[in-house]
Design an enzyme around this catalytic site. Structure first.
Site, short mmCIF file in Angstrom:
data_model
loop_
_atom_site.label_atom_id
_atom_site.label_comp_id
_atom_site.label_asym_id
_atom_site.label_seq_id
_atom_site.Cartn_x
_atom_site.Cartn_y
_atom_site.Cartn_z
N CYS A 1 0.86 -1.32 0.04
CA CYS A 1 -0.06 0.05 0.07
C CYS A 1 0.79 1.07 -0.07
CB CYS A 1 -0.87 -0.03 1.40
SG CYS A 1 -2.02 -1.22 1.21
N GLY B 1 -0.12 -0.03 -5.15
CA GLY B 1 -1.34 -0.66 -4.78
C GLY B 1 -2.47 -0.27 -5.78
N ASN C 1 0.10 1.73 5.62
CA ASN C 1 0.92 0.71 4.89
C ASN C 1 1.51 -0.02 5.85
OD1 ASN C 1 3.95 1.52 3.10
ND2 ASN C 1 2.32 -0.25 2.75
N GLY C 2 1.59 -1.30 5.52
CA GLY C 2 2.42 -2.31 6.48
C GLY C 2 1.39 -3.49 6.92
N TYR D 1 12.55 -4.25 -5.17
CA TYR D 1 11.45 -4.47 -6.06
C TYR D 1 10.57 -3.34 -5.98
CZ TYR D 1 7.21 -5.91 -8.23
OH TYR D 1 6.00 -5.74 -8.93
P1 AMP Z 1 8.29 -15.44 -10.51
O1 AMP Z 1 7.69 -16.09 -11.68
O2 AMP Z 1 7.22 -15.75 -9.23
O3 AMP Z 1 9.52 -15.92 -9.96
O4 AMP Z 1 8.06 -14.20 -10.50
C1 AMP Z 1 9.21 -13.26 -10.36
C2 AMP Z 1 8.85 -11.68 -10.88
O5 AMP Z 1 7.96 -11.25 -10.16
C3 AMP Z 1 10.03 -10.81 -10.79
O6 AMP Z 1 10.26 -10.41 -12.28
C4 AMP Z 1 9.62 -9.87 -9.95
O7 AMP Z 1 9.94 -8.63 -10.62
C5 AMP Z 1 8.23 -9.94 -9.53
N1 AMP Z 1 7.81 -9.79 -8.35
C6 AMP Z 1 8.59 -10.16 -7.01
N2 AMP Z 1 8.08 -9.92 -5.98
C7 AMP Z 1 6.84 -9.50 -6.27
C8 AMP Z 1 5.62 -8.95 -5.59
N3 AMP Z 1 5.66 -9.10 -4.18
N4 AMP Z 1 4.72 -8.74 -6.39
C9 AMP Z 1 4.62 -8.60 -7.67
N5 AMP Z 1 5.71 -9.05 -8.43
C10 AMP Z 1 6.73 -9.36 -7.77
#
Ligand code: AMP
Length: 474
Positions: A8, A34, A108-109, A253
């Protein structure tokens, strides 16, 4: 494509002729935090007005609505739920009329002891409307007998454990507060409105200040309650002294690369992570490769860093379609295989006959990387070496990041070699935890990296008291 979502973002504006519009613009800047719902509460004299709904900032607000949100002060929120279902009662800011007047809260949190606190409050007669963790804050504030709202907030926050960066609006003050470990970011800035008023702004990230032309003053400190009212600004500490535990994943990220988070440029941290990864790579027997490419957009700064350090060219080997909205209609089952390609298209012009190093910020389930690597090969690459600018993700987050449960985190059950095989890479390397800590300049501790090292800085008792399905990661 991505099976989990952001957390968030919060905003607050005090003493500005266009408070609702400044809040709207700031929310726009932090929309990446979000996309599920958004809301604004304003204060005119001692009356609060509220508008909130599901969807993006651009979908929920229009000129007419913003004009109706009158007043010189406002708080706002963008939400992706980590706790609580997607229903109106959970959209923020939350607002209630207390004996101290109207109070609105944006959070947020994730509060890890919200479950037991909620049970206690319910047994004492409190009635809850939603299923989120934020509502306990309003109830704790409401129950405190003091006429001084800051006293009530102080007592409420002292009873909570976990992550909370908050903006709160009453009928005469705006409050910003951060949990004693400082998991989530929260920054304070200043600007002048067109009539020359001195305005204060608070936001999750500094990129909001850039957009509205505010000057960054400082972070709201962990364990600080800061507020501004008719007598100017004030600050008080709450809770016990605790070690600082800023979320390292904000840098990996979440945060926008153009934000300064926990005192560091996110872009520079990510670039450094790529550089350090190239250095770690070189130490362990050099791989031969022709070109470095990012998975756009999240892998761009680290790929730049990797390219600088290795002296190999950086190319845009994958082009991203930016117009995939939430309204995207899934293709018919028979053509579903298009999958990742709808968003990311590897280009043959860059990849044909090349030995490629591809950078991404993190690898979670591994399913995205697997698809991307097969597309890169289909575009003619001779070799594909996957590099992740963070350590293996081994644990879920209980502090406001929406990660899948442990069993779905590929690195919690497979070795790096096995993961490399699963995603179809010729080689796979992650940045070490030490590498990440030097990228964020966090050698003295100060960061929570529980998703990478499994060291959760708070107790996790009571998470099982939150209604099932409401905390992702369990
Ligand atoms: P995966 O296929 O699950 O390994 O997805 C990895 C990808 O998800 C990477 O490109 C990250 O940029 C992205 N990513 C990592 N953490 C999150 C998150 N909490 N929410 C959305 N995307 C994420």
């Amino acid at each position: 494509m991505k099976s989990f979502k952001d957390e968030c973002g919060v905003v607050g504006v005090w003493n500005h002729q266009h408070a609702s519009r400044m809040t709207y613009l700031s929310l726009y800047a932090i929309q990446h935090r979000g996309q599920e719902s958004t809301g604004i509460v304003t204060l005119e004299d001692s009356t609060q007005r509220i508008h909130k709904g599901p969807g993006l900032v651009s979908e929920v607000f229009n000129d007419e609505i913003l004009d109706s949100l009158k007043g010189l002060a406002a708080i706002g929120h963008v939400r992706y739920a980590t706790t609580g279902a997607n229903q109106m009662a959970n959209f923020q800011p939350l607002q209630a009329n207390l004996s101290n007047g109207p109070v609105a809260v944006a959070h947020n949190g994730n509060i890890v002891n919200a479950g037991p606190v909620r049970e206690r409050l319910k047994s004492e007669g409190s009635i809850f409307q939603g299923t989120n963790d934020t509502e306990v804050i309003l109830h704790l504030i409401a129950k405190h007998p003091s006429k001084d709202l800051v006293e009530c907030v102080k007592s409420a926050l002292s009873q909570l454990e976990g992550a909370f960066s908050l903006t709160i609006l009453s009928h005469k003050a705006m409050i910003a507060a951060r949990d004693p470990m400082g998991f989530r970011p929260l920054v304070l800035g200043k600007l002048q409105d067109p009539d020359g008023r001195e305005s204060f702004v608070v936001a999750s990230e500094t990129c909001a200040f850039d957009l509205i032309g505010a000057k960054f003053l400082r972070e709201i400190e962990p364990g600080e309650i800061w507020w501004v009212d008719g007598d100017g600004e004030h600050s008080v500490k709450f809770g016990s002294n605790q070690p600082r535990k800023a979320c390292v994943f904000e840098h990996v990220y979440f945060a926008r690369p153009d934000s300064i988070v926990f005192g560091q440029s996110v872009y520079e941290v990510r670039k450094r992570a790529g550089q350090l990864l190239a250095r770690e790579d070189a130490k362990e027997g050099k791989i031969q490769f022709d070109v470095v490419i990012p998975v756009p957009d999240s892998g761009v700064p680290s790929a730049l860093g990797y390219s600088v350090e290795s002296g190999r060219p950086f190319e845009l080997g994958i082009i991203r379609n930016h117009y995939i909205g939430r309204t995207f209609i899934q293709p018919h089952q028979s053509i579903r295989d298009i999958g990742v390609k709808i968003k990311l298209n590897p280009q043959e012009a860059v990849l044909r006959d090349k030995r490629v190093v591809v950078l991404d910020d993190s690898l979670v389930r591994g399913t995205t990387s697997k698809k991307i690597i097969s597309l890169i090969r289909a575009a003619g690459a001779k070799e594909v070496h996957l590099r992740i600018a963070a350590p293996p993700t081994i644990g879920p987050c209980y502090y406001g990041v929406d990660t899948p449960e442990k069993s779905q985190l590929i690195a919690s059950r497979q070795t790096i070699e096995e993961i490399g095989k699963f995603v179809g890479a010729d080689s796979l390397r992650y940045l070490s935890i030490d590498g990440l800590m030097s990228a964020v300049k966090g050698e003295q501790g100060g960061f929570c990296a529980a998703c990478f090292d499994g060291k959760y800085p708070t107790g996790l008792h009571g998470l099982d008291l939150i209604p099932k399905g409401n905390v992702r990661g369990l």
